[in-house]
Each structure stands twice: as C-alpha cells, then as structure tokens.
Design a protein around this motif. Structure first.
Motif, PDB file in Angstrom:
ATOM      1  N   LYS A 234      46.221  40.719  44.673  1.00  0.00           N
ATOM      2  CA  LYS A 234      46.915  39.709  45.490  1.00  0.00           C
ATOM      3  C   LYS A 234      45.919  38.718  46.092  1.00  0.00           C
ATOM      4  CE  LYS A 234      50.779  42.726  46.831  1.00  0.00           C
ATOM      5  NZ  LYS A 234      51.439  43.438  47.955  1.00  0.00           N
ATOM      6  N   ALA A 235      44.787  39.244  46.572  1.00  0.00           N
ATOM      7  CA  ALA A 235      43.771  38.362  47.158  1.00  0.00           C
ATOM      8  C   ALA A 235      43.226  37.403  46.112  1.00  0.00           C
ATOM      9  CB  ALA A 235      42.646  39.198  47.757  1.00  0.00           C
ATOM     10  N   PHE A 236      42.988  37.906  44.895  1.00  0.00           N
ATOM     11  CA  PHE A 236      42.412  37.059  43.850  1.00  0.00           C
ATOM     12  C   PHE A 236      43.379  35.949  43.444  1.00  0.00           C
ATOM     13  CE2 PHE A 236      41.244  36.062  39.415  1.00  0.00           C
ATOM     14  CZ  PHE A 236      39.924  35.667  39.637  1.00  0.00           C
ATOM     15  N   ARG A 237      44.685  36.240  43.410  1.00  0.00           N
ATOM     16  CA  ARG A 237      45.658  35.207  43.047  1.00  0.00           C
ATOM     17  C   ARG A 237      45.626  34.043  44.042  1.00  0.00           C
ATOM     18  NH1 ARG A 237      48.888  39.629  41.225  1.00  0.00           N
ATOM     19  NH2 ARG A 237      49.903  39.867  43.257  1.00  0.00           N
ATOM     20  N   ILE A 238      45.349  34.343  45.305  1.00  0.00           N
ATOM     21  CA  ILE A 238      45.267  33.278  46.317  1.00  0.00           C
ATOM     22  C   ILE A 238      43.935  32.541  46.227  1.00  0.00           C
ATOM     23  CG2 ILE A 238      45.211  32.801  48.796  1.00  0.00           C
ATOM     24  CD1 ILE A 238      47.052  35.214  49.195  1.00  0.00           C
ATOM     25  N   LEU A 239      42.846  33.278  46.023  1.00  0.00           N
ATOM     26  CA  LEU A 239      41.507  32.692  46.119  1.00  0.00           C
ATOM     27  C   LEU A 239      41.006  32.075  44.828  1.00  0.00           C
ATOM     28  CD1 LEU A 239      39.758  35.490  48.223  1.00  0.00           C
ATOM     29  CD2 LEU A 239      40.516  33.261  49.037  1.00  0.00           C
ATOM     30  N   SER A 240      41.525  32.492  43.672  1.00  0.00           N
ATOM     31  CA  SER A 240      40.967  32.042  42.396  1.00  0.00           C
ATOM     32  C   SER A 240      40.983  30.522  42.211  1.00  0.00           C
ATOM     33  CB  SER A 240      41.697  32.721  41.228  1.00  0.00           C
ATOM     34  OG  SER A 240      43.096  32.486  41.290  1.00  0.00           O
ATOM     35  N   PRO A 241      42.001  29.789  42.716  1.00  0.00           N
ATOM     36  CA  PRO A 241      41.938  28.321  42.562  1.00  0.00           C
ATOM     37  C   PRO A 241      40.863  27.681  43.448  1.00  0.00           C
ATOM     38  CG  PRO A 241      44.195  29.076  42.927  1.00  0.00           C
ATOM     39  CD  PRO A 241      43.287  30.204  43.277  1.00  0.00           C
ATOM     40  N   MET A 242      40.385  28.411  44.466  1.00  0.00           N
ATOM     41  CA  MET A 242      39.426  27.852  45.428  1.00  0.00           C
ATOM     42  C   MET A 242      38.023  28.332  45.052  1.00  0.00           C
ATOM     43  SD  MET A 242      41.677  28.872  48.775  1.00  0.00           S
ATOM     44  CE  MET A 242      43.464  28.804  48.717  1.00  0.00           C
ATOM     45  N   PRO A 249      33.179  35.542  48.530  1.00  0.00           N
ATOM     46  CA  PRO A 249      32.127  36.568  48.524  1.00  0.00           C
ATOM     47  C   PRO A 249      32.616  37.925  49.024  1.00  0.00           C
ATOM     48  CG  PRO A 249      31.214  34.501  49.284  1.00  0.00           C
ATOM     49  CD  PRO A 249      32.695  34.293  49.156  1.00  0.00           C
ATOM     50  N   ALA A 250      33.455  37.932  50.063  1.00  0.00           N
ATOM     51  CA  ALA A 250      33.986  39.205  50.558  1.00  0.00           C
ATOM     52  C   ALA A 250      34.865  39.875  49.501  1.00  0.00           C
ATOM     53  CB  ALA A 250      34.777  38.984  51.840  1.00  0.00           C
ATOM     54  N   TYR A 251      35.621  39.059  48.752  1.00  0.00           N
ATOM     55  CA  TYR A 251      36.433  39.618  47.658  1.00  0.00           C
ATOM     56  C   TYR A 251      35.538  40.263  46.604  1.00  0.00           C
ATOM     57  CZ  TYR A 251      38.790  39.762  43.176  1.00  0.00           C
ATOM     58  OH  TYR A 251      39.246  40.174  41.963  1.00  0.00           O
ATOM     59  N   TYR A 252      34.475  39.546  46.190  1.00  0.00           N
ATOM     60  CA  TYR A 252      33.573  40.099  45.178  1.00  0.00           C
ATOM     61  C   TYR A 252      32.918  41.387  45.671  1.00  0.00           C
ATOM     62  CZ  TYR A 252      33.949  35.854  42.344  1.00  0.00           C
ATOM     63  OH  TYR A 252      34.417  34.832  41.562  1.00  0.00           O
ATOM     64  N   LEU A 253      32.584  41.428  46.965  1.00  0.00           N
ATOM     65  CA  LEU A 253      31.973  42.626  47.532  1.00  0.00           C
ATOM     66  C   LEU A 253      32.905  43.834  47.393  1.00  0.00           C
ATOM     67  CD1 LEU A 253      30.036  44.289  49.318  1.00  0.00           C
ATOM     68  CD2 LEU A 253      31.147  43.247  51.310  1.00  0.00           C
ATOM     69  N   VAL A 254      34.152  43.685  47.826  1.00  0.00           N
ATOM     70  CA  VAL A 254      35.085  44.811  47.795  1.00  0.00           C
ATOM     71  C   VAL A 254      35.482  45.137  46.354  1.00  0.00           C
ATOM     72  CG1 VAL A 254      37.302  45.668  48.648  1.00  0.00           C
ATOM     73  CG2 VAL A 254      35.876  44.229  50.115  1.00  0.00           C
ATOM     74  N   ASN A 255      35.559  44.121  45.498  1.00  0.00           N
ATOM     75  CA  ASN A 255      35.823  44.373  44.086  1.00  0.00           C
ATOM     76  C   ASN A 255      34.692  45.206  43.474  1.00  0.00           C
ATOM     77  OD1 ASN A 255      37.367  44.152  41.733  1.00  0.00           O
ATOM     78  ND2 ASN A 255      36.251  42.337  41.051  1.00  0.00           N
TER      79      ASN A 255
END
Length: 647
Positions: A234-242, A249-255
C-alpha cells in the motif's frame, strides 16, 4: 536492525516539528521572496508572520539564524495579541536542536500566552507546542512523559482545534514512542487509529504511506513478517509516482528488513542500496545510517563477517551524524562481537573497552556478561585472557567513579532545573496577578464613569430640565397678560428657543444614560442611537445579527459606549456622510464593524498619537479581552473591526 532503528525513532519523529521548512531546504528563491516581503510589510503583525516563516525555514539548517529571526519578531509591538504567543512558539523551535531546556521553556511560555484565546489557531499552536515539548522529553529518555503529554495535552488540543490531520500525526508519534520501547502491539494500535483517521479525511498521501511503513516495521519487529507485506505494498502504491519523495528511504529500509527476515538476501540488499542512493541524493544522513545497519544485519545473516565488519566500521566513522550514546554503544558492541567471531580477540577487547566507557547502568550487566562469554570461549588465548582479567579488576574502580560522577551531575542538574522551573512559575504567577489587577482597575474606572454619567443625566433631566420647563410655563402665561400683549412676538420667539433648549438638554441626558438600554436592551438602544445620528446629510445604516439578550448589563453598556464613540468619531473627525454599522454575536464572541466614507487618516500617524476617543475605545475593548483592528487611508474612509468576549 532492531536496536539501532529504535534509537533513531526520535530523529525521525522530529520531521513533523516544523513541517514547512523541510520542503524548502536549499531553496534560495524562497528565502529571498520572504526577505522582500519583509522589507515592504507595513504592520508589525505582517512582519511577524514573515519572520516566523523565515525562522521556521532556518530551524533545521542554521539554529543561530533561526533564533535571531525569532527574537527579532519579539522586538515588534505584539503585546496583547496572539502573535506574541506565536513568537515564543517559533523561538522554541529555533532552540530545539541547540538548548533543550530553553526550547521547552519557550514552548510553555507560548502555551501560557495562547491559552487566553479561544480560537482554532490558538488551540492548534498549543497542540504543536506540547507535541514538540514531548519530543524533547523523548530525547531525554523520558518515554512515559513523552507518551503522557501526547495523549493528555497535544491530542486533546488538536481535537479541540478540529485538525484531524494533526491528531493522526500525534497518534503516529504515540506509536513511535511505544515502538521505541519495543511495545509493538500498542504501537500497532495507534498506527491503526492514525491510518483510519487519515483515510476518513481522504488523505491518501505521503503521510498515510509513512504510517503504512511504520505499521509494517512494527509487525516485522514483533515477528509477524508476513503481515508486513500488505502494508508495504500500500505504501509503495502511494510513493512510487514520487521518485524523490523524502518518505521513500524509510520504505526501502523496511522493505529491506522484510526481505532480510525472509532470508531473501539479494532482494534485501537491492532494496537497501536503492534507499541509500536516494537518501544520499536527498541529503538524509539519519536514514542512511539506519539502512547501513540493516545491511550489517543482512551480512551477519549470511555469515559474511568481513562484509559485516566493513559496514560497522562505516557506521562507526559516521557516528557524528547521529551523536546518540545508545547508537554508539550498539555499534561498539556489535564490532566487539564480530571481531570475536573472526578470532580477533585484541580488537574485540578494544571495542569492548570503548563500549564500556559509554555504558550506563542499563548496559553494565550486559558488558560483564559479554566479557565472561568471550573469556570462556577463547580461554586458550592466554594473552587475551590476561587482558580481560586486568580489565575486570580495573573496571570496578571505573564503574564507581562513573556512577559517582553521574550521580553528582544528576543532582546538580536536578537542582538547577528545579530552580529554573520555580523562577518560571513565579514569573507566570506575577504576570497573571498583574493582568488581574489591571482588569479590576479598568472595571472600577468604567463602572465609576457610568455611575457619574447616570448621576449627571438625572441631574440634567430632573433638575435643570425641570427648571427650564418651569421658566417656559411662566413665560407662556405671561403672554396672556394685557400689559405685555404688544410684545407677544418677541416672547413667543424666546419660548420657542427655550423649548429647543429643553429638548437638547433631554437629548444630552439620554445620550449620557439611554433609557432604552435600561428598559428594552441592547438591540433597541443601538437602533435608537443610530437613528439619532441619522438626519440631514448623514445616513447611518445598522445591521444586527444574532444578538442575545443574555449579555450582562455592564457588557451591554460597554458595547453601547464603543459604538457611540465610533459614530462620534465618524461624524466629528471623518466628516462622513454614510456610515454602516454591523453588530453580530457567535456564542460568547461579539463582533462590531463600523465603516464610513469620510476623509480617512494615516494609520502610522495614528499609532504615534491617539486621541481621547480612540483611547476610550481601546480601553473598553481591552477590558472585554478583545481585539481592535483599524483599516484606513487618507481620502479612502475607514473600517474598524472589533472582537470582544461577552463571557
């Protein structure tokens, strides 16, 4: 990753403190435009608003400059306005990374000054002040105080202000606080509340994505790795266009954490490398440190100890970026363990020695356990064994010295802190007492003035008015005397003039203490007042909205005097021909607007020299805890807006 990432939570949570300056970092055009607006601003409140934005911008870049700008706003004439409280709020933000105690003092000063205003803006800034105060408590390792302030101060004020987004942000920070102390189930509870609130407001933006990322992280740290995947998606769907979002970076960390816990080493490293590249581009050193530590966890999981050691050394050399003792201790501890696993006992001992020099009472037992484990495991290494024995002997003295020093410094700090708190409390009590005395004095003066007006009105109406009426009656009777019939015309003229004088005398008496106000209330009295000013070349239009009859009589009299004085000023000084008066009420707030088409005036000259009429108006507005705003230019008429409290 668990221990280091938890220690970094406090820095990640400060992202919400200013909320405005971060997006404008390195934007010179932004600051230049604000400086230009500051140079052309004419009012102190306008200048203050611009100085607040500049101070907020520099708070995360140059604390000294931020402090200077905030102090500059305090030099303006902001007394008895909401801007004075806002100035102390932004000064607290400027001190946030330089002087924690001073920052908290400024936030409490802001809360005290703003507490007298019952507006959404005041409640919102008080909520933000308490939020930032709590973050400082977190930085002082007062986790209980941090959570208590958020739940019982910041969130209730944000709810009162009607700012659901601010409430959601505070819920996220409560979750961060629980995750910081490894209470992941409670963290998940508050993240869920924040997510529901953001979705209900239609906010499917970066803040919601950040909440999803934190929810995934809490599940991973709780051991429920599979539950993290839907939140990451869900987070990636929101952030991927940006592509350059500071939340990525926080998404990549938790991923990376997710793939690491799933033993998917290549995917974990790919995610972490992508995050480090973006964090370098966005100049986000805290996130880089977090991802480097997770890479160490990946290499350790692969049993690639040399690569793990290289990452730890990189973190050790970057420790100035996040100068937290807890993080340094974790890095030193892992370096000692890694060197020991590689068979480098001398290096392991050196790292443990440095680790112990930082350790506080929480870590001392663990240090001794680690040393004993190393000694048992490598007892065949005689040289390292002797070093460890000597270290244990000297460690007792070091512990006693460190504990004594810490205890002494703690006592000194506590005494200084208590003295400063007592001084602040005393100053606040003195300020409150002075304000109360001023209100009581103003109340006494206004009541005395009204009593004197009432007495003069009765004397004029009953005494002098009665005498003049008697003279008129005698003259009227004299016109019927035979000896005076030749002078009837002259006497009639005198009688007419005397009749006009009696009417004027009674009009003056009514203005001094209007009977309609006492008999029929504020609405009728204001209507009679405006009609008395209308006539000839002057037109006065009155509009009244939602005026309640429950307003205290003394307050009604004060409102009547304010409108009366404004009408006098419009006729005598502005020479107006058309005047519009509007009075309205919303709960305990009463609003007065008076517009005229008169000659207008220069507001700058008015600030330097105020007439008696305007001073009387200002005194009455201050007495009712109100605000007075004047808008006028020469030749353009004038508009006066007043907001007062009837409660």
């Amino acid at each position: 990753m668990k221990r280091l990432s938890i220690a970094l939570v406090i820095f990640l949570s400060t992202f919400w403190i200013t909320g405005y300056a971060q997006q404008n970092a390195n934007n010179k055009r932004y600051t230049d435009s604000l400086q230009h607006l500051l140079s052309v601003a004419h009012t102190d409140t306008g200048k203050a608003s611009i100085l607040f934005k500049l101070s907020d911008y520099w708070a995360n870049i140059d604390a000294g400059k931020a402090i200077q700008l905030a102090n500059q706003s305090l030099q303006l004439d902001l007394k008895k306005s909401i801007y004075e409280g806002l100035a102390h709020f932004y000064l607290g933000g400027a001190y946030f990374d330089r002087d924690l105690l001073r920052s908290q003092q400024e936030y409490m000063k802001a809360d005290t000054l703003l507490s007298i205003y019952s507006t959404k803006e005041a409640w919102l800034y008080r909520s933000r002040a308490w939020h930032n105060y709590s973050i400082i408590e977190q930085r002082k390792d007062n986790g209980k105080g941090y959570t208590d302030i958020l739940l019982n101060k910041a969130i209730p004020l944000a709810v009162k202000a009607g700012d659901s987004i601010r409430v959601a942000i505070d819920y996220m920070d409560v979750g961060l606080g629980f995750m910081n102390y490894e209470d992941h189930s409670r963290a998940i509870y508050y993240y869920n509340m924040a997510i529901r609130m953001l979705i209900s407001q239609g906010k499917k933006d970066e803040r919601l994505a950040d909440c999803y990322v934190n929810m995934a992280k809490a599940n991973i740290l709780m051991g429920n790795v599979k539950a993290a995947k839907p939140f990451l998606d869900k987070a990636f769907r929101i952030l991927s266009p940006m592509v350059d979002s500071p939340y990525l970076p926080a998404y990549y960390l938790v991923n990376g954490m997710y793939h690491n816990r799933s033993a998917e080493w290549e995917k974990a490293n790919a995610a972490l490398d992508a995050g480090i590249t973006l964090a370098n581009k966005l100049n986000m050193p805290y996130d880089i440190n977090s991802m480097l530590y997770e890479k160490y966890e990946v290499y350790r999981g692969q049993n690639n100890l040399k690569a793990a050691k290289a990452v730890l050394m990189n973190l050790y050399n970057r420790q100035h970026i996040v100068p937290l003792k807890r993080n340094r201790q974790e890095i030193l501890h892992e370096l000692a363990q890694t060197e020991a696993s590689l068979g480098n006992m001398k290096a392991a001992y050196q790292w443990l020695t440095e680790y112990n020099s930082l350790a506080d009472s929480i870590y001392k037992a663990k240090t001794k356990t680690d040393i004993a484990a190393l000694d048992a495991k490598y007892q065949s290494a005689e040289k390292e064994k002797e070093i460890l024995i000597l270290y244990n002997r000297s460690n007792i003295q070091k512990i006693l010295f460190v504990c004594g020093s810490v205890l002494f410094l703690g006592i000194i700090f506590f005494l200084v802190y208590r003295l400063k708190q007592r001084k602040v409390k005393t100053e606040q009590q003195l300020s409150s007492l002075q304000q109360k005395q001023q209100i009581e004095i103003a109340n006494a003066l206004l009541e005395g003035e009204e009593r004197e007006r009432s007495r003069l009105a009765r004397d004029l109406h009953d005494g002098l008015g009665g005498m003049l009426a008697g003279v008129k009656l005698n003259l009227s009777q004299a016109t019927h005397h035979p000896a005076l019939r030749t002078e009837d015309a002259g006497l009639n003229k005198v009688i007419i003039q005397l009749d006009d004088s009696v009417s004027e005398l009674r009009r003056i008496a009514r203005n001094m203490m209007p009977e309609s106000l006492m008999r029929s209330g504020l609405q009728v009295a204001l209507n009679d007042l405006c009609e008395s000013f209308s006539g000839g070349t002057v037109k006065v239009e009155l509009q009244m909205l939602n005026i309640l009859s429950t307003i205290p009589q003394q307050t009604q009299i004060t409102i009547y005097r304010i409108v009366q004085e404004l009408l006098n000023n419009a006729l005598r000084h502005a020479r107006a021909s058309e005047i519009f008066v509007q009075c309205s009420q919303t709960e305990d707030q009463f609003f007065i607007t008076v517009e005229d088409d008169g000659v207008g005036f220069d507001k700058t000259a008015l600030q330097n020299k105020k007439g008696i009429g305007l001073r009387n108006i200002q005194n009455r507005v201050d007495f009712l805890r109100g605000k007075l705003d004047i808008d006028s230019k020469p030749g353009k008429g004038a508009t006066i807006n007043i907001e007062i409290s009837t409660g």
